[in-house]
Design a protein around this motif. Structure first.
Motif: not given
Length: 608
Positions: A220, A551, A230
């Motif tokens: 991530n 994201k 997230g």
């Protein structure tokens, strides 16, 4: 239960239980039938021998802590068993400065205990330790057991098993499965000598000689070197805190994206400020990543730029005014409206009944002008003394700055700390009954918390309603590394009530004017995927603009290795549907060791 220690030197301390320590030199080895460290550690998080006296426990000293209220040393057995679930290391709590050195072969007699950093009410896991020890040095100058390498291959993808429902969700009694769960893996190494190599920094160093790295650089990853949080089920297993066992002067000054090249090694501890922590007696060499502070673009002539910025308990005695001004002028490019959070009163934390903040705000406005920015005007409402939480005596509140050359404020008298702003309709348009005003200040949702500040602005003949928020903090929530899984988030109950109150007020505006331009922004103290955000968005009346970003770019705060969203700007349907808005989380603070606030500001630009 014997007390152990705190993770932060000079910060929160834990009263240490007095212990009697004796050190005697021997020339013969300990008896072969003594209890070994892995027998004490066992295959769960708590020792099967807790509360028992043990004698002649053998080990090699791998680290010595001579500071704080938790002085002692780690030792490790060189005769490991065959179980991957049992640790071969343990902390010996001596209370006073230990009289051993790294490389000493010792035998220890003492009491087996489980210490919970932060206290049992914290929900934290416990640390197995020996206390009230009698320490015998058998020999010195021995090789320290080779460090266990922690890397992307060794740390499982899953973070933790679900807790035992029969034990209120605790994982303490579950047999460790270090091949399946990251928290089990780290627990199986508790007290042992461990090592990470070429580890990228994902939380900048701080004054407590600690930082966070990741052993999973692709997990991530943000574009700037961090690790993005997230969801509640994606806790980022590669995160690990690094703390110095040596001199604070030797600890690196690091930003996110820097790398500790080579080996960083030392005992694996657990503390209340982040859980599993590599207490390093050997630090890698810092390789700087060259991270630079971001600068957003200037708004176009027909664009309204609205920003939110938590300036972290700003009061007239602070030395950060010039830096905040430079951030607003140079990095935020002088937004038309800036909603500030954590503006304190004129004498800061002095608790003498002062509530006015005109000196605080005036000093910032002057600093912005001196930095080449506009001469902002401002609006706010002084709180009732000690009624809005925050630092006692500080009376923090939200403040609107606005550039009168670009935008005007619609003043309507009558707003004060206890009067609720209402919504009426005139000439087919919504209008506030008071401006500036407060949103439902008598609602129990705002007990000991900041009440939302609402104002009506005009830009090129179009009204814009702005609600500045600072929701209740996450204080009291159980940590991601808690013994209770999933951890309880008790603080969100108040934020849910607050979100509902703001959402209700926005619905009142839109009921009077369906296409009204409404912005709710500020330090929401919750994530864009949280139920708090969903309650703010209820009925489609608001939408969090941070979700317009990829994201990997959704964050405004970095906490314990996780880059996450706390600051949000939510917009009404007329703004979202226009497809002419842009959103930017401007990373100038959260990733840096020399931050002037722990929050990054955010900017929304749109054409009303």
């Amino acid at each position: 239960m014997p007390s152990k220690r705190t993770a932060r030197i000079g910060a929160l301390t834990v009263a240490a239980l007095c212990s009697t320590v004796s050190t005697v030199a021997l020339t013969s080895p300990a008896a072969a039938d003594t209890i070994r460290i892995h027998d004490i550690q066992g295959t769960t998080r708590t020792s099967p021998l807790v509360g028992r006296q043990v004698t002649g426990v053998e080990g090699i000293v791998t680290g010595v802590r001579t500071y704080g209220s938790s002085r002692g040393f780690w030792m490790q057995d060189t005769r490991a068993d065959d179980s991957p679930a049992t640790s071969e290391g343990i902390f010996v709590f001596t209370s006073s400065t230990p009289k051993v050195s790294v490389g000493d072969a010792v035998t220890v007699s003492g009491t087996v205990g489980e210490f919970v950093p932060g206290g049992t009410s914290s929900g934290n896991q416990s640390v197995t330790q020996l206390s009230r020890p009698t320490v015998t040095v058998v020999s010195s100058g021995n090789d320290v057991p080779a460090a266990t390498v922690i890397d992307a291959a060794s740390v499982p993808k899953a973070y933790t098993p679900a807790g035992d429902t029969a034990a209120n969700g605790s994982v303490n009694g579950l047999t460790l499965d270090p091949a399946a769960y990251a928290l089990d893996y780290y627990e199986s190494l508790e007290g042992m000598n461990v090592q990470v190599s070429d580890a990228r920094v994902v939380t900048a160093s701080n004054s407590f000689t600690e930082l966070w790295v990741t052993v999973k650089p692709r997990e991530n990853a943000s574009k700037r070197g961090g690790t993005v949080y997230g969801s509640y089920t994606s806790q980022n297993t590669g995160r690990l805190k690094i703390q110095s066992l040596g001199s604070a002067a030797d600890f690196p000054t690091a930003d996110v994206g820097d790398v500790l090249k080579g080996a960083t090694a030392g005992p694996l501890d657990y503390n209340q400020f982040g859980g599993y922590t590599l207490v390093a007696d050997k630090l890698g060499t810092l390789e700087q990543g060259g991270l630079e502070r971001e600068t957003t673009r200037k708004q176009a002539r027909g664009e309204l730029a609205v920003a939110t910025y938590n300036v972290e308990n700003l009061d007239p005695s602070d030395t950060t005014f010039a830096a905040h001004a430079a951030a607003i002028v140079n990095h935020l490019r002088s937004p038309d409206i800036v909603a500030l959070e954590e503006i304190q009163d004129n004498n800061g934390a002095t608790n003498d009944g002062t509530v006015a903040a005109d000196q605080t705000v005036g000093k910032l406005i002057d600093a912005i002008a001196a930095a080449g920015g506009p001469t902002y005007d401002w609006r706010s409402i002084d709180p009732v003394d000690l009624a809005d939480g925050g630092q006692p005596g500080g009376n923090i509140r939200q403040v609107f700055l606005f550039n009168p050359e670009r935008v005007s404020f619609t003043d309507r008298a009558g707003g004060d700390a206890t009067t609720a702003a209402g919504v009426t309709k005139a000439y087919g348009k919504a209008r506030l009954t008071v401006s500036p005003g407060r949103v439902d200040p008598a609602n129990a949702a705002w007990t000991d918390s900041r009440k939302p500040l609402v104002g009506e602005f005009s830009f090129r003949g179009e009204s814009v309603f702005v609600i500045a928020n600072h929701f209740a903090s996450k204080g009291g929530d159980q940590a991601l590394h808690s013994q209770f899984q999933p951890p309880a988030r008790s603080s969100e109950a108040q934020r849910h009530l607050q979100a509902t109150a703001v959402n209700t007020f926005v619905k009142e505006i839109l009921a009077k004017q369906r296409n009204a331009n409404v912005i709710a922004l500020g330090d929401i103290n919750d994530f864009e995927f949280s139920d708090t955000a969903k309650l703010l968005e209820d009925g489609g009346v608001l939408w969090s603009a941070v979700k317009s970003l990829p994201k990997s770019e959704r964050y405004s705060y970095v906490y314990q290795g996780n880059a996450q969203v706390l600051d949000q700007i939510l917009v009404s349907p007329s703004i979202r549907r226009s497809c002419a808005f842009t959103y930017d989380s401007v990373h100038i603070n959260a990733e840096f060791h020399d931050q002037i606030s722990d929050h990054d500001p955010s900017v929304l630009r749109f054409r009303p």
